[in-house]
Scaffold this motif. Structure first.
Motif, PDB file in Angstrom:
ATOM      1  N   UNK A   1      -8.804   4.076  -6.434  1.00 13.24           N
ATOM      2  CA  UNK A   1      -8.272   4.009  -7.814  1.00 13.24           C
ATOM      3  C   UNK A   1      -7.755   5.352  -8.319  1.00 13.24           C
ATOM      4  N   UNK A   2      -8.444   6.447  -7.956  1.00 13.08           N
ATOM      5  CA  UNK A   2      -8.011   7.758  -8.424  1.00 13.08           C
ATOM      6  C   UNK A   2      -6.691   8.177  -7.775  1.00 13.08           C
ATOM      7  N   UNK A   3      -6.533   7.886  -6.493  1.00 10.31           N
ATOM      8  CA  UNK A   3      -5.265   8.201  -5.825  1.00 10.31           C
ATOM      9  C   UNK A   3      -4.140   7.348  -6.401  1.00 10.31           C
ATOM     10  N   UNK A   4      -4.440   6.083  -6.668  1.00 14.41           N
ATOM     11  CA  UNK A   4      -3.431   5.204  -7.264  1.00 14.41           C
ATOM     12  C   UNK A   4      -3.032   5.688  -8.656  1.00 14.41           C
ATOM     13  N   UNK A   5      -3.950   6.404  -9.328  1.00 18.50           N
ATOM     14  CA  UNK A   5      -3.653   6.927 -10.665  1.00 18.50           C
ATOM     15  C   UNK A   5      -2.887   8.237 -10.630  1.00 18.50           C
ATOM     16  N   UNK A   6      -2.642   8.768  -9.430  1.00 16.22           N
ATOM     17  CA  UNK A   6      -1.805   9.958  -9.338  1.00 16.22           C
ATOM     18  C   UNK A   6      -2.448  11.185  -8.746  1.00 16.22           C
ATOM     19  N   UNK A   7      -3.679  11.102  -8.263  1.00 19.14           N
ATOM     20  CA  UNK A   7      -4.290  12.263  -7.614  1.00 19.14           C
ATOM     21  C   UNK A   7      -3.529  12.594  -6.338  1.00 19.14           C
TER      22      UNK A   7
ATOM     23  N   UNK B   1       0.850  -1.201   0.000  1.00 21.55           N
ATOM     24  CA  UNK B   1       0.000   0.000   0.000  1.00 21.55           C
ATOM     25  C   UNK B   1       0.881   1.246   0.000  1.00 21.55           C
ATOM     26  N   UNK B   2       0.648   2.149  -0.956  1.00 17.33           N
ATOM     27  CA  UNK B   2       1.436   3.363  -1.032  1.00 17.33           C
ATOM     28  C   UNK B   2       0.989   4.349   0.041  1.00 17.33           C
ATOM     29  N   UNK B   3       1.860   5.324   0.302  1.00 14.12           N
ATOM     30  CA  UNK B   3       1.558   6.314   1.332  1.00 14.12           C
ATOM     31  C   UNK B   3       0.323   7.145   0.995  1.00 14.12           C
TER      32      UNK B   3
END
Length: 376
Positions: free
Chosen positions: A70-76, A1-3
């Motif tokens: 999903x949106x945060x994982x895409x770079x938000x 899991x990313x920060x």
């Protein structure tokens, strides 16, 4: 899991946890901001609305996580995460107001107030012998401000430019600002304002009209005194937490530590700790101290009266109060350790008018206000 994903989930969990705790942060006689007699605090409609509210809040949290991850994982970025927290908080407040409307309808249709003597409890000792401001609790905020000022004075001569200051955090991607004493000292100036303003707010809260129960006036007055002392301590401790977060921001502004997501999160740790302390204390002692242990004789106290029904003056789940016939300016809200201005008081409208005028002058560039993306 990313920060960033972990930050999003932590934000959703925090907002959801506070929302789930809201029903427990009110008196049993004011479920969802609606005043009900003691005999109806466990009415099936009240219990049912608590259950429905809990399920809908959990469903909102799941939807926020499903749409946000999903949106945060895409770079938000961090701005999106903050937006999710705000939207979720507004949605949970709407669910709280919805539950209050259902309870109010059941109270009206069931005639819960019919045949009851409605009274208002008054205790003049809150004027003759008021709860005092615990000034010792204001010292940590003052000490943190002085430490921040000292670090800034020591560091100022080594700086050539400043990153963009956002109040709580800096933006390293924004263009650097010219080094001036005003720009470098912004965090200290804000800390000074907090250190001076919070004790004044504390004093106003301690002098506001007490929240007493007409059915149990003596016991509720004693509990409310104990409750106010705790509120005063936590309010002054809140000033220290705000100043501590600004100190961490100052270290980034003055380039003593590199701006990063980790340090940005660190600025919020004192605020999260303060919020958790507020919620835990409110759940333990109850709104206006109704969960505090009773002294001998208080358990059996019953005047045979019920609190005067003034639901028509309360809006948004007991957070907004409007009564032109009430001379009180500041009144206890019906949710948690909060107070609200009486929108029916002329002074309130004078304050709001001054704020609107200030905003208009800033928008028309008649005056310049400090610009930042967000205070937090």
């Amino acid at each position: 899991m990313t920060l960033p994903i972990a930050t999003l989930l932590a934000t959703i969990a925090l907002v959801t946890g506070v929302s789930l705790a809201l029903p427990a942060l009110t008196r049993p006689t004011t479920p969802f901001g609606v005043l009900v007699p003691h005999a109806y605090v466990a009415d099936p409609e009240v219990i049912g609305q608590r259950r429905v509210y809990t399920r809908l809040v959990l469903l909102a949290a799941l939807c926020a996580a499903a749409a946000g991850v999903p949106l945060v994982a895409a770079g938000r970025g961090a701005g999106f995460i903050s937006g999710v927290g705000v939207v979720l908080g507004v949605a949970d407040l709407a669910l709280y107001v919805r539950a209050g409307r259902r309870v109010r309808a059941a109270k009206r249709d069931g005639g819960w107030q019919e045949g009851l003597r409605q009274r208002v409890a008054v205790d003049t000792t809150f004027r003759t012998d008021p709860v005092r401001v615990p000034w010792a609790w204001a010292l940590p905020a003052l000490v943190i401000t002085l430490v921040t000022a000292g670090v800034g004075w020591w560091r100022y001569g080594s700086l050539s430019a400043l990153p963009s200051f956002q109040g709580y955090g800096v933006d390293p991607a924004a263009p650097a600002r010219a080094l001036t004493p005003w720009a470098a000292s912004e965090p200290v100036l804000i800390q000074t304002g907090i250190t001076l303003l919070v004790p004044v707010v504390t004093l106003l809260v301690l002098r506001a009209r007490p929240d007493l129960d007409a059915a149990r006036p003596a016991g509720s007055a004693r509990r409310y005194r104990v409750y106010l002392r705790g509120v005063a301590r936590l309010t002054l401790a809140g000033a220290a937490c705000l100043n501590l977060g600004l100190l961490v921001t100052s270290l980034q502004l003055w380039q003593l530590v590199p701006p990063s997501l980790v340090w940005r999160i660190a600025t919020y740790v004192p605020l999260v700790a303060l919020l958790v302390a507020w919620v835990v204390r409110e759940i333990r002692v109850g709104h206006a101290g109704h969960r505090l242990p009773a002294l001998p004789g208080e358990d059996t106290e019953d005047t045979g009266a019920t609190q005067r029904d003034d639901d028509r003056h309360w809006f948004l789940g007991g957070t907004v109060y409007l009564n032109r016939h009430d001379t009180a300016l500041l009144v206890p809200a019906r949710i948690g350790a909060t107070w609200t201005l009486n929108l029916g008081h002329p002074v309130t409208w004078a304050v709001l008018a001054a704020l609107v005028l200030l905003g208009l002058l800033a928008l028309t560039r008649v005056i310049d206000l400090p610009r930042r993306e967000s205070l937090f």
